[in-house]
Design a protein around this motif. Structure first.
Motif, short mmCIF file in Angstrom:
data_model
loop_
_atom_site.label_atom_id
_atom_site.label_comp_id
_atom_site.label_asym_id
_atom_site.label_seq_id
_atom_site.Cartn_x
_atom_site.Cartn_y
_atom_site.Cartn_z
N SER A 1 0.85 -1.17 0.00
CA SER A 1 0.00 0.00 0.00
C SER A 1 0.90 1.23 0.00
CB SER A 1 -0.82 -0.14 1.28
OG SER A 1 -1.71 0.84 1.41
N PHE A 2 0.70 2.12 -1.00
CA PHE A 2 1.44 3.38 -1.05
C PHE A 2 0.45 4.48 -0.65
CE2 PHE A 2 3.57 1.00 -4.65
CZ PHE A 2 4.76 0.76 -3.99
N ASP A 3 0.58 5.00 0.54
CA ASP A 3 -0.35 6.02 1.05
C ASP A 3 -1.81 5.60 0.84
OD1 ASP A 3 1.72 7.77 1.78
OD2 ASP A 3 1.87 8.48 -0.29
N GLY A 4 -2.10 4.35 1.19
CA GLY A 4 -3.48 3.88 1.10
C GLY A 4 -3.86 3.27 -0.23
N PHE A 5 -3.04 3.52 -1.28
CA PHE A 5 -3.33 2.96 -2.60
C PHE A 5 -2.65 1.60 -2.72
CE2 PHE A 5 -1.52 2.34 -6.89
CZ PHE A 5 -2.69 2.09 -7.59
N LYS A 6 -3.45 0.55 -2.94
CA LYS A 6 -2.88 -0.80 -3.02
C LYS A 6 -2.41 -1.11 -4.44
CE LYS A 6 -5.35 -2.82 0.86
NZ LYS A 6 -6.51 -3.66 1.27
N ALA A 7 -1.11 -0.97 -4.67
CA ALA A 7 -0.54 -1.25 -5.99
C ALA A 7 -0.53 -2.76 -6.26
CB ALA A 7 0.87 -0.69 -6.09
N VAL A 8 -0.36 -3.54 -5.20
CA VAL A 8 -0.48 -5.01 -5.26
C VAL A 8 -1.43 -5.38 -4.13
CG1 VAL A 8 0.73 -7.21 -5.05
CG2 VAL A 8 1.80 -5.32 -6.29
N ASP A 9 -2.44 -6.18 -4.47
CA ASP A 9 -3.55 -6.34 -3.54
C ASP A 9 -3.94 -7.82 -3.36
OD1 ASP A 9 -5.78 -5.98 -2.01
OD2 ASP A 9 -6.91 -4.81 -3.50
N GLY A 10 -3.39 -8.46 -2.34
CA GLY A 10 -3.76 -9.85 -2.04
C GLY A 10 -3.35 -10.84 -3.12
N LEU A 11 -2.15 -10.66 -3.64
CA LEU A 11 -1.68 -11.50 -4.76
C LEU A 11 -1.22 -12.88 -4.30
CD1 LEU A 11 -0.76 -11.41 -7.86
CD2 LEU A 11 1.51 -10.95 -6.93
N ASN A 12 -1.70 -13.91 -5.01
CA ASN A 12 -1.20 -15.27 -4.84
C ASN A 12 -0.60 -15.71 -6.17
OD1 ASN A 12 -2.20 -15.78 -2.13
ND2 ASN A 12 -4.23 -15.82 -3.07
N LEU A 13 0.66 -16.10 -6.14
CA LEU A 13 1.33 -16.47 -7.39
C LEU A 13 2.31 -17.60 -7.10
CD1 LEU A 13 1.75 -15.40 -10.42
CD2 LEU A 13 3.72 -14.18 -9.48
N TYR A 14 2.22 -18.66 -7.88
CA TYR A 14 3.10 -19.82 -7.69
C TYR A 14 3.82 -20.13 -8.99
CZ TYR A 14 -0.09 -20.27 -3.79
OH TYR A 14 -0.84 -20.01 -2.67
N VAL A 15 5.12 -20.18 -8.91
CA VAL A 15 5.91 -20.50 -10.11
C VAL A 15 6.80 -21.70 -9.81
CG1 VAL A 15 7.51 -19.60 -11.85
CG2 VAL A 15 5.90 -18.03 -10.75
N ASP A 16 6.78 -22.66 -10.73
CA ASP A 16 7.57 -23.88 -10.57
C ASP A 16 9.01 -23.71 -11.04
OD1 ASP A 16 5.89 -25.91 -9.59
OD2 ASP A 16 4.88 -26.05 -11.53
N LYS A 17 9.83 -24.66 -10.64
CA LYS A 17 11.16 -24.77 -11.25
C LYS A 17 10.97 -25.22 -12.70
CE LYS A 17 15.60 -26.98 -10.51
NZ LYS A 17 16.39 -27.87 -9.67
N ASN A 18 11.84 -24.75 -13.58
CA ASN A 18 11.77 -25.04 -15.03
C ASN A 18 10.61 -24.33 -15.71
OD1 ASN A 18 14.00 -26.92 -15.12
ND2 ASN A 18 12.64 -28.36 -14.08
#
Ligand code: ADP
Ligand code: MG
Length: 247
Positions: free
Chosen positions: A16-33
């Motif tokens: 949150s940048f001064d209340g503005f959520k630039a990234v908001d509850g992100l779920n991200l999964y990346v595998d090997k390869n």
């Protein structure tokens, strides 16, 4: 599959940048390869995600685990040490050094050079520099000053400067911006090669390029995931067309 099977597991990540959520509850999964591409409109939060992973920006909430190690409380230096390499939008190379010298200064430090091992080390480093130069299409230009390279070649050199450190997670922000069609094709070939044995996270706008390289595409919009899946499913997603591809 549990989160521990992923190389990179991001959960509930929020900044949150001064209340503005630039990234908001992100779920991200990346595998090997895996080579994952993140797309989305300007201001979606793509670059901020990379800033959060590499520790340049501190998260407000959430977790970033790489190989099960929490990164959110580590310094940028410790995150590099944990195996994370990141390329910024503009290449940060040493213009007044040659291609060879740029790769040489990027060779990981802390592998101490002493006594009779010095010669062996120097030979090893030299071989590694040449191997990387070949990989990034610059083996004929080792003695060329970096300032004289084309924009695309500079981008490759910076990728080489990361590769020589052998990161297990490599992140690239708009790597083909400003490249010629031929350079884009070569970069696609390069990225397909270098995701073997590691995870690669790429932000890109050029959809032809994305189609060539992506194993999976994540669409970010207003700091949240709008869609995720293979290129075809994402391209045919009405919401994605509405907020991004339609324009
Ligand atoms: P993208 O890379 O998807 O175009 P960014 O991640 O650069 O988007 O930016 C997402 C939003 O967050 C934008 O509105 C941007 O202005 C804002 N932002 C990014 N970094 C900061 C920061 N350090 N301070 C304040 N606002 C920021
Ligand atoms: Mg960006």
């Amino acid at each position: 599959m549990s989160e521990t099977d992923f190389a990179l597991a991001i959960e509930d990540l929020t900044v949150s940048f001064d209340g503005f959520k630039a990234v908001d509850g992100l779920n991200l999964y990346v595998d090997k390869n895996e080579l994952r591409v993140v797309i989305g409109p300007n201001g979606a939060g793509k670059t901020t995600v990379l800033d959060l992973i590499c520790g340049k920006t501190r998260s407000t909430l959430g977790s970033i685990k790489f190989k099960n190690k929490e990164l959110t409380n580590l310094s940028e230096h410790q995150i590099v040490h944990a195996g994370v390499g990141r390329k910024f939008q503009t290449p940060s190379i040493y213009e007044n050094l040659t291609v060879y010298e740029n790769l040489e200064v990027s060779y990981p430090k802390g592998r101490s050079v002493f006594g009779s091992l010095l010669f062996k080390m120097t030979t090893e480093i030299d071989a590694r520099i040449k191997e990387i130069a070949d990989e990034i299409f610059l083996k004929e230009l080792l003695e060329t000053e970096a300032a004289l390279l084309s924009h695309g070649q500079k981008q490759w050199l910076e990728i080489g400067m990361l590769l020589i450190q052998d990161p297990e997670l490599l992140m690239l922000d708009e790597p083909v911006a400003g490249m010629s069609v031929k350079e884009r094709d070569q970069t696609a070939e390069l990225l397909k090669r270098i995701c073997v044995g590691r995870s690669v996270l790429v932000i890109e706008h050029d959809m032809d390029f994305v189609a060539k390289i992506a194993h999976k595409v994540t669409v970010l919009h207003q700091g949240k995931i709008l869609a995720e899946g293979d290129m075809k499913s994402v391209q045919n997603n009405p919401e994605v067309i509405e907020v991004y591809l339609g324009h």
